[in-house]
Design a protein around this motif. Sequence first.
Motif, mmCIF file in Angstrom:
data_model
loop_
_atom_site.group_PDB
_atom_site.id
_atom_site.type_symbol
_atom_site.label_atom_id
_atom_site.label_comp_id
_atom_site.label_asym_id
_atom_site.label_seq_id
_atom_site.Cartn_x
_atom_site.Cartn_y
_atom_site.Cartn_z
ATOM 1 N N LYS C 21 -111.823 16.213 57.177
ATOM 2 C CA LYS C 21 -112.484 16.203 58.489
ATOM 3 C C LYS C 21 -113.668 15.223 58.500
ATOM 4 C CE LYS C 21 -111.271 21.076 59.407
ATOM 5 N NZ LYS C 21 -109.858 20.712 59.241
ATOM 6 N N ILE C 22 -113.418 14.000 58.083
ATOM 7 C CA ILE C 22 -114.443 12.952 58.055
ATOM 8 C C ILE C 22 -114.847 12.617 59.499
ATOM 9 C CG2 ILE C 22 -114.809 10.504 57.532
ATOM 10 C CD1 ILE C 22 -113.004 10.887 55.059
ATOM 11 N N PRO C 23 -116.141 12.805 59.850
ATOM 12 C CA PRO C 23 -116.570 12.571 61.244
ATOM 13 C C PRO C 23 -116.385 11.105 61.661
ATOM 14 C CG PRO C 23 -118.255 13.796 60.004
ATOM 15 C CD PRO C 23 -117.263 13.271 58.997
ATOM 16 N N SER C 24 -116.763 10.210 60.768
ATOM 17 C CA SER C 24 -116.559 8.769 60.974
ATOM 18 C C SER C 24 -116.901 8.101 59.658
ATOM 19 C CB SER C 24 -117.436 8.214 62.103
ATOM 20 O OG SER C 24 -118.803 8.343 61.780
ATOM 21 N N ALA C 25 -116.424 6.888 59.476
ATOM 22 C CA ALA C 25 -116.662 6.213 58.205
ATOM 23 C C ALA C 25 -116.360 4.728 58.324
ATOM 24 C CB ALA C 25 -115.787 6.815 57.111
ATOM 25 N N ASN C 26 -116.918 3.983 57.398
ATOM 26 C CA ASN C 26 -116.536 2.587 57.179
ATOM 27 C C ASN C 26 -115.881 2.526 55.814
ATOM 28 O OD1 ASN C 26 -118.813 2.284 59.208
ATOM 29 N ND2 ASN C 26 -118.074 0.172 59.007
ATOM 30 N N PHE C 27 -114.958 1.595 55.643
ATOM 31 C CA PHE C 27 -114.385 1.453 54.308
ATOM 32 C C PHE C 27 -114.135 -0.005 53.972
ATOM 33 C CE2 PHE C 27 -110.819 2.387 57.169
ATOM 34 C CZ PHE C 27 -109.897 1.406 56.858
ATOM 35 N N THR C 28 -114.102 -0.280 52.665
ATOM 36 C CA THR C 28 -113.747 -1.605 52.167
ATOM 37 C C THR C 28 -112.693 -1.386 51.094
ATOM 38 O OG1 THR C 28 -115.431 -1.543 50.438
ATOM 39 C CG2 THR C 28 -116.071 -2.523 52.526
ATOM 40 N N GLY C 29 -111.942 -2.431 50.784
ATOM 41 C CA GLY C 29 -110.927 -2.262 49.760
ATOM 42 C C GLY C 29 -110.471 -3.588 49.206
ATOM 43 N N MET C 30 -109.882 -3.524 48.029
ATOM 44 C CA MET C 30 -109.290 -4.722 47.422
ATOM 45 C C MET C 30 -108.198 -4.282 46.449
ATOM 46 S SD MET C 30 -111.842 -5.896 44.440
ATOM 47 C CE MET C 30 -112.522 -4.671 43.318
ATOM 48 N N GLY C 31 -107.179 -5.096 46.316
ATOM 49 C CA GLY C 31 -106.090 -4.750 45.428
ATOM 50 C C GLY C 31 -104.936 -5.710 45.606
#
Lengths: 130, 130, 130
Positions: C21-31
């Motif tokens: 139940k994440i209210p809001s978020a930012n994310f980054t990623g690499m792969g």
Amino acid sequence: MVLRQGDDVLSNIEELAEKEKIPSANFTGMGFVNAKFGFFNFETKEYEPKEFSKVELASMNGTIAWQKGKVSIHAHGVVTDKTFAAFGGHLLSATVDTGSLEILITIHDKKLERTLEDPPGANVLQLGAN
Amino acid sequence: MVLRQGDDVLSNIEELAEKEKIPSANFTGMGFVNAKFGFFNFETKEYEPKEFSKVELASMNGTIAWQKGKVSIHAHGVVTDKTFAAFGGHLLSATVDTGSLEILITIHDKKLERTLEDPPGANVLQLGAN
Amino acid sequence: MVLRQGDDVLSNIEELAEKEKIPSANFTGMGFVNAKFGFFNFETKEYEPKEFSKVELASMNGTIAWQKGKVSIHAHGVVTDKTFAAFGGHLLSATVDTGSLEILITIHDKKLERTLEDPPGANVLQLGAN
């Protein structure tokens, strides 16, 4: 911060930093924009600009600091066109096109300043006790 | 962290992680660099390298973890040349060229390790209870 | 979050957001991934897609919000192939290929919603008191 069509990206970040007296910050962003990048020519000490219209801002990374009492923003970005080819570099300016621009600003407690260092003839972020 | 001309990017991050005993971290960066990228060849298990000189580092994302008692850094980046064309991938090494490199390191409390998983024959970040 | 070969990137982020139940978020990623990007056609209101196989995900930036009770993910990315050429834009979907994908999710306290705004005919993140 969410910007909408016609909004100037760097001006809006600058105004927020002035208004909220943000000591220093990092930011990221993505959206749909018209962007002008500049490649610094160390001989002329000027940015050679190029504009890209109606492109996805695939990534934007920047820092907010201060220089001689004024907000100093440094931002790099990557944009992609409808062939998905990528271009980018030092962001001189950008406005939001059809769609929006989502920006995440991570605010730090410590006030940071930029000062001109020569060489290399560029404004450099100063961290004090690094 | 702000690096200046001639500084080795990954070594400086590694030394900081050793010195400050950073359990794990994510980092982002931007600046003006000479960068060497490598594309992993899963047959030879080696990175096929290519160097890009005097380019803007439009984005860099990386993680700091540990492997067998040593700091293990994994970084990806995108660089752009004076035509604003973008290139990038897995960053093998980079040094700062004329100008500077601004790095934001977000430190986490939990110590993270990488271990070799085969397949796919790559070092993979372990999160414990994922 | 660390994903492995065959994992669907956006589905895994979506499931985590639902479950936690994440209210809001930012994310980054690499792969290392297979990625499908889409360039929005404002006439047809559809994304024109293109797939890139066995590429490094040099950067990924995204936001997690909610729309009509369901998780709403918006992600942009840049991928690079074995010639190190970069491509990217709005990420429609991605699966991990040989290797792994490291994702950092920065969770915010405030629940954020997206709503359709027309013009421009796009789902826009709403911040309330902006």
